[in-house]
Design a protein around this motif. Structure first.
Motif, PDB file in Angstrom:
ATOM      1  N   GLU A   1       0.823  -1.204   0.000  1.00  0.00           N
ATOM      2  CA  GLU A   1       0.000   0.000   0.000  1.00  0.00           C
ATOM      3  C   GLU A   1       0.857   1.254   0.000  1.00  0.00           C
ATOM      4  O   GLU A   1       0.558   2.232  -0.683  1.00  0.00           O
ATOM      5  CB  GLU A   1      -0.930  -0.014   1.213  1.00  0.00           C
ATOM      6  N   ARG A   2       1.948   1.247   0.745  1.00  0.00           N
ATOM      7  CA  ARG A   2       2.826   2.417   0.827  1.00  0.00           C
ATOM      8  C   ARG A   2       3.960   2.376  -0.182  1.00  0.00           C
ATOM      9  O   ARG A   2       4.649   3.371  -0.395  1.00  0.00           O
ATOM     10  CB  ARG A   2       3.409   2.529   2.246  1.00  0.00           C
ATOM     11  N   GLY A   3       4.215   1.200  -0.763  1.00  0.00           N
ATOM     12  CA  GLY A   3       5.322   1.094  -1.696  1.00  0.00           C
ATOM     13  C   GLY A   3       6.673   1.141  -1.019  1.00  0.00           C
ATOM     14  O   GLY A   3       7.624   1.741  -1.525  1.00  0.00           O
ATOM     15  N   ILE A   4       6.786   0.489   0.159  1.00  0.00           N
ATOM     16  CA  ILE A   4       8.054   0.454   0.897  1.00  0.00           C
ATOM     17  C   ILE A   4       8.538  -0.993   0.979  1.00  0.00           C
ATOM     18  O   ILE A   4       7.766  -1.892   1.347  1.00  0.00           O
ATOM     19  CB  ILE A   4       7.904   1.024   2.318  1.00  0.00           C
ATOM     20  N   ALA A   5       9.781  -1.220   0.634  1.00  0.00           N
ATOM     21  CA  ALA A   5      10.411  -2.532   0.784  1.00  0.00           C
ATOM     22  C   ALA A   5      11.339  -2.497   1.993  1.00  0.00           C
ATOM     23  O   ALA A   5      12.068  -1.514   2.198  1.00  0.00           O
ATOM     24  CB  ALA A   5      11.182  -2.909  -0.468  1.00  0.00           C
ATOM     25  N   TYR A   6      11.311  -3.564   2.788  1.00  0.00           N
ATOM     26  CA  TYR A   6      12.123  -3.657   4.002  1.00  0.00           C
ATOM     27  C   TYR A   6      13.192  -4.724   3.793  1.00  0.00           C
ATOM     28  O   TYR A   6      12.879  -5.900   3.570  1.00  0.00           O
ATOM     29  CB  TYR A   6      11.237  -3.961   5.210  1.00  0.00           C
ATOM     30  N   LEU A   7      14.435  -4.295   3.861  1.00  0.00           N
ATOM     31  CA  LEU A   7      15.578  -5.147   3.536  1.00  0.00           C
ATOM     32  C   LEU A   7      16.283  -5.588   4.812  1.00  0.00           C
ATOM     33  O   LEU A   7      16.851  -4.749   5.527  1.00  0.00           O
ATOM     34  CB  LEU A   7      16.565  -4.394   2.647  1.00  0.00           C
ATOM     35  N   PRO A   8      16.290  -6.892   5.128  1.00  0.00           N
ATOM     36  CA  PRO A   8      17.082  -7.383   6.270  1.00  0.00           C
ATOM     37  C   PRO A   8      18.496  -7.725   5.785  1.00  0.00           C
ATOM     38  O   PRO A   8      18.730  -8.776   5.205  1.00  0.00           O
ATOM     39  CB  PRO A   8      16.314  -8.630   6.702  1.00  0.00           C
ATOM     40  N   ILE A   9      19.434  -6.848   6.033  1.00  0.00           N
ATOM     41  CA  ILE A   9      20.761  -6.974   5.421  1.00  0.00           C
ATOM     42  C   ILE A   9      21.707  -7.723   6.345  1.00  0.00           C
ATOM     43  O   ILE A   9      21.698  -7.559   7.561  1.00  0.00           O
ATOM     44  CB  ILE A   9      21.309  -5.578   5.072  1.00  0.00           C
ATOM     45  N   GLY A  10      22.534  -8.559   5.739  1.00  0.00           N
ATOM     46  CA  GLY A  10      23.413  -9.454   6.480  1.00  0.00           C
ATOM     47  C   GLY A  10      24.779  -8.864   6.792  1.00  0.00           C
ATOM     48  O   GLY A  10      25.043  -7.666   6.637  1.00  0.00           O
ATOM     49  N   SER A  11      25.668  -9.749   7.216  1.00  0.00           N
ATOM     50  CA  SER A  11      27.002  -9.360   7.689  1.00  0.00           C
ATOM     51  C   SER A  11      27.925  -9.010   6.525  1.00  0.00           C
ATOM     52  O   SER A  11      27.783  -9.543   5.425  1.00  0.00           O
ATOM     53  CB  SER A  11      27.625 -10.503   8.485  1.00  0.00           C
ATOM     54  N   PRO A  12      28.914  -8.137   6.777  1.00  0.00           N
ATOM     55  CA  PRO A  12      29.932  -7.867   5.761  1.00  0.00           C
ATOM     56  C   PRO A  12      31.040  -8.908   5.852  1.00  0.00           C
ATOM     57  O   PRO A  12      31.170  -9.630   6.849  1.00  0.00           O
ATOM     58  CB  PRO A  12      30.456  -6.490   6.160  1.00  0.00           C
ATOM     59  N   THR A  13      31.842  -8.986   4.820  1.00  0.00           N
ATOM     60  CA  THR A  13      33.018  -9.855   4.867  1.00  0.00           C
ATOM     61  C   THR A  13      34.176  -9.075   5.488  1.00  0.00           C
ATOM     62  O   THR A  13      34.285  -7.870   5.300  1.00  0.00           O
ATOM     63  CB  THR A  13      33.409 -10.320   3.463  1.00  0.00           C
ATOM     64  N   TYR A  14      35.020  -9.758   6.235  1.00  0.00           N
ATOM     65  CA  TYR A  14      34.847 -11.136   6.628  1.00  0.00           C
ATOM     66  C   TYR A  14      34.126 -11.164   7.973  1.00  0.00           C
ATOM     67  O   TYR A  14      34.415 -10.331   8.828  1.00  0.00           O
ATOM     68  CB  TYR A  14      36.222 -11.818   6.685  1.00  0.00           C
ATOM     69  N   ASP A  15      33.235 -12.118   8.185  1.00  0.00           N
ATOM     70  CA  ASP A  15      32.329 -12.109   9.332  1.00  0.00           C
ATOM     71  C   ASP A  15      33.017 -11.964  10.687  1.00  0.00           C
ATOM     72  O   ASP A  15      32.501 -11.268  11.569  1.00  0.00           O
ATOM     73  CB  ASP A  15      31.530 -13.423   9.380  1.00  0.00           C
ATOM     74  N   TYR A  16      34.133 -12.640  10.883  1.00  0.00           N
ATOM     75  CA  TYR A  16      34.693 -12.777  12.227  1.00  0.00           C
ATOM     76  C   TYR A  16      35.965 -11.967  12.472  1.00  0.00           C
ATOM     77  O   TYR A  16      36.496 -11.983  13.575  1.00  0.00           O
ATOM     78  CB  TYR A  16      34.953 -14.258  12.518  1.00  0.00           C
ATOM     79  N   TYR A  17      36.450 -11.298  11.443  1.00  0.00           N
ATOM     80  CA  TYR A  17      37.654 -10.462  11.606  1.00  0.00           C
ATOM     81  C   TYR A  17      37.513  -9.277  10.665  1.00  0.00           C
ATOM     82  O   TYR A  17      37.453  -9.454   9.444  1.00  0.00           O
ATOM     83  CB  TYR A  17      38.913 -11.258  11.282  1.00  0.00           C
ATOM     84  N   GLY A  18      37.445  -8.075  11.228  1.00  0.00           N
ATOM     85  CA  GLY A  18      37.124  -6.902  10.428  1.00  0.00           C
ATOM     86  C   GLY A  18      38.179  -5.826  10.427  1.00  0.00           C
ATOM     87  O   GLY A  18      37.851  -4.641  10.359  1.00  0.00           O
ATOM     88  N   ALA A  19      39.461  -6.201  10.472  1.00  0.00           N
ATOM     89  CA  ALA A  19      40.523  -5.192  10.496  1.00  0.00           C
ATOM     90  C   ALA A  19      40.597  -4.407   9.196  1.00  0.00           C
ATOM     91  O   ALA A  19      41.157  -3.305   9.172  1.00  0.00           O
ATOM     92  CB  ALA A  19      41.877  -5.852  10.779  1.00  0.00           C
ATOM     93  N   ASP A  20      40.044  -4.943   8.116  1.00  0.00           N
ATOM     94  CA  ASP A  20      40.066  -4.218   6.842  1.00  0.00           C
ATOM     95  C   ASP A  20      38.773  -3.439   6.607  1.00  0.00           C
ATOM     96  O   ASP A  20      38.561  -2.891   5.518  1.00  0.00           O
ATOM     97  CB  ASP A  20      40.326  -5.178   5.674  1.00  0.00           C
ATOM     98  N   ARG A  21      37.908  -3.372   7.617  1.00  0.00           N
ATOM     99  CA  ARG A  21      36.643  -2.637   7.477  1.00  0.00           C
ATOM    100  C   ARG A  21      36.323  -1.893   8.790  1.00  0.00           C
ATOM    101  O   ARG A  21      35.193  -1.931   9.274  1.00  0.00           O
ATOM    102  CB  ARG A  21      35.503  -3.584   7.089  1.00  0.00           C
ATOM    103  N   LEU A  22      37.306  -1.222   9.347  1.00  0.00           N
ATOM    104  CA  LEU A  22      37.103  -0.509  10.606  1.00  0.00           C
ATOM    105  C   LEU A  22      35.982   0.512  10.459  1.00  0.00           C
ATOM    106  O   LEU A  22      35.882   1.217   9.456  1.00  0.00           O
ATOM    107  CB  LEU A  22      38.391   0.181  11.035  1.00  0.00           C
TER     108      LEU A  22
END
Length: 749
Positions: A260-281
């Protein structure tokens, strides 16, 4: 970057007010959601799994019987959720063939044969306003294709000679993308197919940008960058140029649409790499976020990030649920999301304003080199529906004395608790883990009454980070030891200590009759009840293949569709349209782009799923969450008792809710599937069991319902094998073949 600046997690108030005015003044072209049909995965675009079912009531549901079944035709597992249009049901079976059958009798109408690589969990249906154009849309081997729903034949003027290449349009070299298609069908809104992806979760996986395609032409109409590009909102929450090498942050599950409103709801997941994020501070928007976008344009309306700088694979998996709640005497249209780590977040559907308080609370700091875990995480005031620690007191009571003593010692040196960062110095016991809490298919709702239903499982993960070693061409003794360890932790439970098989097939001499490409695809993406091992690096995959007798350099040059297999029945076409054979082949990105700052060392861990029954039961439950007042209304255990609980330590514990599903009826019934072939009908008011049955085969798909000639029917996909920790009901007298089972109330004689 100011770590304490939380303003970026919620859209500014002034912009929110603008959206309220803009959306409120729009005259919707699309009618409100109809819950009287099941022509979409999840029943309707809102993914509520809600169905108007006036003829099946609490009083007569106990009379349900199997009326007919349609055999799937082979020994494969199909996770497919049937959709029904008018009197036609569409299913997957017979060597990955799309099949149209009469929904009243099971008679085959047409078969489009041999579609290996098709989206595993479902397809989309679209029709023009005058119904002259009716088509099925699905993904196949990294392409989108369309089939005429009436004839079963491919629509060859769709896209580029009948297909759309999903590797294109992601600002990466398409030949470096070996996997991108989602295992979920996406969602239809108006004349758009809004589609997520499953690019993998290893280093340098492709980005999970969400895209919308015209259902008639195949043209990409819009793209939402889940990893923002320069100049876009959220870009500053990543290191400079991170969008060039970070992947994931994808919607691999269910997208919900407010038609009715024209809204989509996006459940977005984890970035790479899941368990170590030193390259995505940074906080890493829009990873781990619920994002509301304009369904026609993809423009972001608002967002909320449920995990900042994720290090635990706590991606948003279940469908956002659209409900009307009565809070403090005021009716509010809301959207609610349940998480893997056991929390429920509820927002005003239009403004994104939280309906229940959320507090940023401090958590332990990572000790890994180069890593900067986010200092706080959002904790909702609503009660959690999972436990968050593995303790000596809640260890599985069925453990033998020796096993218990081993775990007591292990707990002395491990760390456990919510948001404890993974480490290479000690083991972390995350509760819940990668497969815990609520997962895809595990939420449903009564949209008008403010009640959300959640299926959840208590499943811990054990993590320990290890350095990523450079690839080797030869299988050394050290490699053999690593492969044996990998096999012991991830494969032995199903394939046996000597690779002779068990719940899974034998792997003896597998490499002699399989190409490496196919082996890699199965290990990474999963197959049947086997989960994808997305964190296994390329060197370990090749070593494992060699360990199984294979040669990774022996190439397979067959076409993407696979070999045709003779199929009986009304076959009208085979293999889909011709697509280039390289849509799943290429040279995956292996290193950071030149000129980008990055850590010298990378770390990985596996999913740590060796101990599903680590804590005391119940391991799997269904619950009713009343979002009018923020309380859990009732909770019931579901699924069979594990053989583990009977004292057999070679068996696993229940994995009772993942790959299962629900249907909520207007008459107050909650149909739910569970481990061991169980199907329940619960009373929505108090959770009491109104009806229960056991299937001849395991189910791993979303149930469906449909109405025909004024009568309602329940459809269950029962095409999977029982795991080794369940009883095998397929061997009982009177068992039926694997297939799609239709239940209804028999006509009175």
């Amino acid at each position: 970057m100011q770590k304490k600046d939380l303003s970026r997690f919620l859209i500014p108030l002034s912009v929110t007010m603008f959206i309220l005015v803009l959306v409120g003044c729009q005259s919707p072209e699309v009618q409100s959601t109809d819950h009287k049909t099941w022509s979409h995965y999840g029943g309707s675009p809102d993914q509520s799994k809600f169905f108007e079912s006036p003829s099946i009531t609490k009083e007569n549901v106990g009379q349900l019987e199997m009326l007919w079944s349609y055999p799937s035709g082979d020994d494969r597992f199909y996770f497919f959720s049937p959709i029904i249009v008018d009197s036609t049901m569409f299913v997957l079976g017979k060597n990955s063939s799309l099949i149209a059958i009469n929904a009243l009798t099971g008679e085959e109408l047409w078969i489009h044969a041999n579609l290996p690589g098709i989206t595993r969990r479902g397809i989309n249906y679209w029709e023009s306003k005058d119904k002259s154009d009716q088509r099925l849309l699905f993904t196949l081997n990294n392409s989108i294709q369309a089939i005429d729903a009436r004839t079963g034949k491919s629509i060859e003027n769709f896209g580029n000679n009948g297909y759309v290449d999903l590797r294109e349009g992601l600002d990466r070299d398409p030949t470096s993308i070996t996997r991108i298609q989602s295992m979920m069908p996406g969602v239809i809104y108006d004349n758009l197919l809004i589609l997520g992806s499953a690019p993998g979760e290893g280093y340098f996986s492709p980005p999970g940008h969400v895209r919308a395609y015209n259902v008639v032409t195949g043209k990409m109409e819009w793209i939402f960058h889940t990893i923002p590009h320069p100049g876009e909102y959220g870009y500053e929450t990543w290191p400079k140029d991170a969008y060039k090498y970070v992947g994931g942050a994808n919607v691999w599950s269910e997208i919900s649409v407010d038609e009715e409103r024209g809204i989509a709801y996006l459940p977005i997941g984890s970035p790479t790499y899941d368990y170590y994020g030193a390259d995505r501070l940074g906080s890493n928007l829009f990873a781990n976020s619920l994002v509301a976008v304009d369904a026609k344009t993809g423009e972001r309306l608002w967002h909320y990030q449920t995990v900042h700088h994720d290090l635990w694979d706590y991606d948003l998996s279940p469908a956002p649920q659209l409900l009307t709640v009565n809070k403090d005497g005021k009716k509010i249209d809301a959207v609610s999301i349940a998480t893997k780590h056991g929390f429920v977040f509820v927002f005003d559907r239009v403004s994104g304003e939280p309906l229940f308080p959320i507090e940023e609370k401090p958590f332990p700091k990572s000790e890994m080199p180069g890593e900067e875990s986010w200092p706080t995480q959002p904790i909702t005031s609503l009660p959690s529906f999972t436990r968050h620690e593995v303790t000596k007191e809640n260890l599985n009571p069925y453990f033998s004395d020796s096993l218990r003593q081993d775990w007591l010692k292990r707990l002395d040196s491990a760390k456990t608790g919510l948001y404890v960062p993974p480490s290479d110095k000690y083991e972390t016991l995350m509760m819940p883990g990668a497969l815990g809490g609520a997962n895809y298919g595990n939420t449903a709702a009564d949209p008008d009454n403010g009640i959300m239903y959640i299926m959840t499982q208590e499943y811990a993960s054990t993590y320990r980070l290890n350095k990523v070693e450079p690839p080797k061409n030869e299988l050394t003794n050290n490699d053999v030891d690593k492969v044996k360890s990998l096999y012991g932790s991830s494969c032995i439970a199903c394939h046996g200590p000597n690779m002779e098989g068990g719940a899974g097939p034998s792997l003896k001499n597998l490499g002699h009759h399989m190409f490496y490409e196919d082996f890699r695809n199965i290990v990474i993406n999963g197959k049947g009840v086997m989960p994808g091992l997305v964190h296994v690096d390329e060197a370990s995959l090749k070593a494992l293949f060699q360990f199984l007798g294979g040669d990774p350099e022996r190439r397979n040059f067959r076409r993407g569709q696979g070999e045709e297999v003779p199929i009986e029945g009304p076959v009208v076409a085979s293999g889909g349209v011709d697509i280039p054979p390289d849509t799943q082949r290429g040279a995956p990105m292996q290193e950071y782009p030149e000129g980008t700052d990055h850590p010298e060392v990378r770390y990985t861990t596996d999913y740590g799923l060796d101990w599903p029954g680590l804590i005391d039961p119940p391991w799997s439950s269904i619950l009713a969450y009343d979002l009018n007042n923020g309380t859990i209304k009732w909770r019931r255990p579901i699924g069979v008792d594990s053989l583990y609980a009977k004292g057999d330590e070679t068996k696993g514990a229940p994995n009772g809710t993942q790959r299962k599903g629900m249907v909520i009826t207007s008459t107050g019934i909650v149909f739910a599937t569970a481990k061991g072939g169980k199907v329940y009908a619960f009373d929505s008011e108090d959770g009491s069991v109104l009806w229960e049955t056991t299937l001849s085969n395991e189910t791993n798909a979303q149930p469906s319902m449909f109405t025909l000639n004024g009568k309602e029917y329940l459809v269950i996909n029962a095409t999977s094998n029982f795991r080794s920790d369940s009883y095998d009901h397929s061997k009982k007298s009177g068992a039926i073949s694997k297939g799609y089972v239709v239940y209804g109330i028999p006509d009175k004689k």
